[in-house]
Motif scaffolding. Sequence first.
Motif, mmCIF file in Angstrom:
data_model
loop_
_atom_site.group_PDB
_atom_site.id
_atom_site.type_symbol
_atom_site.label_atom_id
_atom_site.label_comp_id
_atom_site.label_asym_id
_atom_site.label_seq_id
_atom_site.Cartn_x
_atom_site.Cartn_y
_atom_site.Cartn_z
ATOM 1 N N LEU A 10 5.945 4.568 -9.006
ATOM 2 C CA LEU A 10 6.087 6.004 -8.786
ATOM 3 C C LEU A 10 6.556 6.369 -7.381
ATOM 4 O O LEU A 10 7.337 7.304 -7.229
ATOM 5 C CB LEU A 10 4.782 6.729 -9.118
ATOM 6 C CG LEU A 10 4.464 6.843 -10.603
ATOM 7 C CD1 LEU A 10 3.108 7.496 -10.810
ATOM 8 C CD2 LEU A 10 5.533 7.599 -11.347
ATOM 9 N N SER A 52 7.020 18.121 -14.606
ATOM 10 C CA SER A 52 6.194 17.333 -15.530
ATOM 11 C C SER A 52 5.710 16.045 -14.877
ATOM 12 O O SER A 52 4.564 15.631 -15.070
ATOM 13 C CB SER A 52 6.993 16.991 -16.792
ATOM 14 O OG SER A 52 7.325 18.151 -17.500
ATOM 15 N N LEU A 53 6.590 15.408 -14.106
ATOM 16 C CA LEU A 53 6.204 14.184 -13.405
ATOM 17 C C LEU A 53 5.101 14.462 -12.388
ATOM 18 O O LEU A 53 4.094 13.743 -12.335
ATOM 19 C CB LEU A 53 7.414 13.555 -12.711
ATOM 20 C CG LEU A 53 7.138 12.322 -11.844
ATOM 21 C CD1 LEU A 53 6.491 11.206 -12.662
ATOM 22 C CD2 LEU A 53 8.423 11.843 -11.182
ATOM 23 N N LYS A 54 5.253 15.510 -11.609
ATOM 24 C CA LYS A 54 4.229 15.851 -10.616
ATOM 25 C C LYS A 54 2.902 16.187 -11.288
ATOM 26 O O LYS A 54 1.831 15.795 -10.804
ATOM 27 C CB LYS A 54 4.703 17.011 -9.750
ATOM 28 C CG LYS A 54 5.779 16.628 -8.763
ATOM 29 C CD LYS A 54 6.183 17.834 -7.923
ATOM 30 C CE LYS A 54 7.168 17.477 -6.851
ATOM 31 N NZ LYS A 54 7.527 18.651 -6.027
ATOM 32 N N GLY A 56 1.895 15.030 -14.171
ATOM 33 C CA GLY A 56 1.366 13.759 -14.661
ATOM 34 C C GLY A 56 0.719 12.950 -13.562
ATOM 35 O O GLY A 56 -0.350 12.352 -13.758
ATOM 36 N N ILE A 57 1.361 12.928 -12.405
ATOM 37 C CA ILE A 57 0.798 12.201 -11.262
ATOM 38 C C ILE A 57 -0.542 12.806 -10.855
ATOM 39 O O ILE A 57 -1.516 12.086 -10.611
ATOM 40 C CB ILE A 57 1.784 12.173 -10.076
ATOM 41 C CG1 ILE A 57 2.998 11.301 -10.413
ATOM 42 C CG2 ILE A 57 1.099 11.681 -8.806
ATOM 43 C CD1 ILE A 57 4.137 11.414 -9.413
ATOM 44 N N LEU A 60 -3.101 11.878 -13.364
ATOM 45 C CA LEU A 60 -3.442 10.462 -13.225
ATOM 46 C C LEU A 60 -4.362 10.234 -12.022
ATOM 47 O O LEU A 60 -5.340 9.498 -12.112
ATOM 48 C CB LEU A 60 -2.160 9.634 -13.100
ATOM 49 C CG LEU A 60 -2.289 8.124 -13.059
ATOM 50 C CD1 LEU A 60 -3.050 7.595 -14.263
ATOM 51 C CD2 LEU A 60 -0.904 7.488 -12.983
ATOM 52 N N GLU A 88 1.419 10.365 -20.262
ATOM 53 C CA GLU A 88 2.078 11.624 -19.888
ATOM 54 C C GLU A 88 3.046 11.403 -18.720
ATOM 55 O O GLU A 88 4.179 11.893 -18.738
ATOM 56 C CB GLU A 88 1.014 12.652 -19.501
ATOM 57 C CG GLU A 88 1.556 14.019 -19.172
ATOM 58 C CD GLU A 88 0.455 15.013 -18.869
ATOM 59 O OE1 GLU A 88 0.618 15.778 -17.898
ATOM 60 O OE2 GLU A 88 -0.567 15.046 -19.593
ATOM 61 N N THR A 89 2.607 10.656 -17.735
ATOM 62 C CA THR A 89 3.457 10.377 -16.580
ATOM 63 C C THR A 89 4.645 9.521 -16.991
ATOM 64 O O THR A 89 5.789 9.787 -16.591
ATOM 65 C CB THR A 89 2.632 9.663 -15.486
ATOM 66 O OG1 THR A 89 1.489 10.467 -15.176
ATOM 67 C CG2 THR A 89 3.444 9.453 -14.226
ATOM 68 N N ARG A 90 4.412 8.538 -17.802
ATOM 69 C CA ARG A 90 5.482 7.660 -18.277
ATOM 70 C C ARG A 90 6.527 8.436 -19.071
ATOM 71 O O ARG A 90 7.723 8.182 -18.963
ATOM 72 C CB ARG A 90 4.882 6.546 -19.134
ATOM 73 C CG ARG A 90 5.857 5.805 -20.018
ATOM 74 C CD ARG A 90 6.313 4.515 -19.377
ATOM 75 N NE ARG A 90 7.366 3.900 -20.153
ATOM 76 C CZ ARG A 90 7.206 2.872 -20.974
ATOM 77 N NH1 ARG A 90 6.022 2.340 -21.139
ATOM 78 N NH2 ARG A 90 8.226 2.369 -21.610
#
Length: 117
Positions: A10, A52-54, A56-57, A60, A88-90
Amino acid sequence: IVVPAQFGMLPQILPAVLGYQTTLAQNVAATKAAGVEGDTESLGAVSKLIGSLKAGIAKLEKAIDGIPGEDLDGAKYCKDTVLEAMVETRSAVDALENVVDYDVWPLPTYQEMLAIK
């Protein structure tokens, strides 16, 4: 339960996609300045995926911080909570891989790893 503090790859992905977003935004601004409509659709799509990535991070990180211990309860928590955040992050990373310029993507793509390219 040992969880890598940097979540694997990441730290390479987020800066790369933020840089790509900046490039798209500069392109939109330059084309608008020239009197032509820029590609706001691509910029919007990448921006949404970065959001969405943020998210998810963050999910996590919160899930990892909540691991109750190194016993069966911790393992169950990881299966139910940490794994969900990882998926979700993936999902966001996989979607970004499909839209970010090949030259910008910092990791081997699935095609490269499978020697399809």
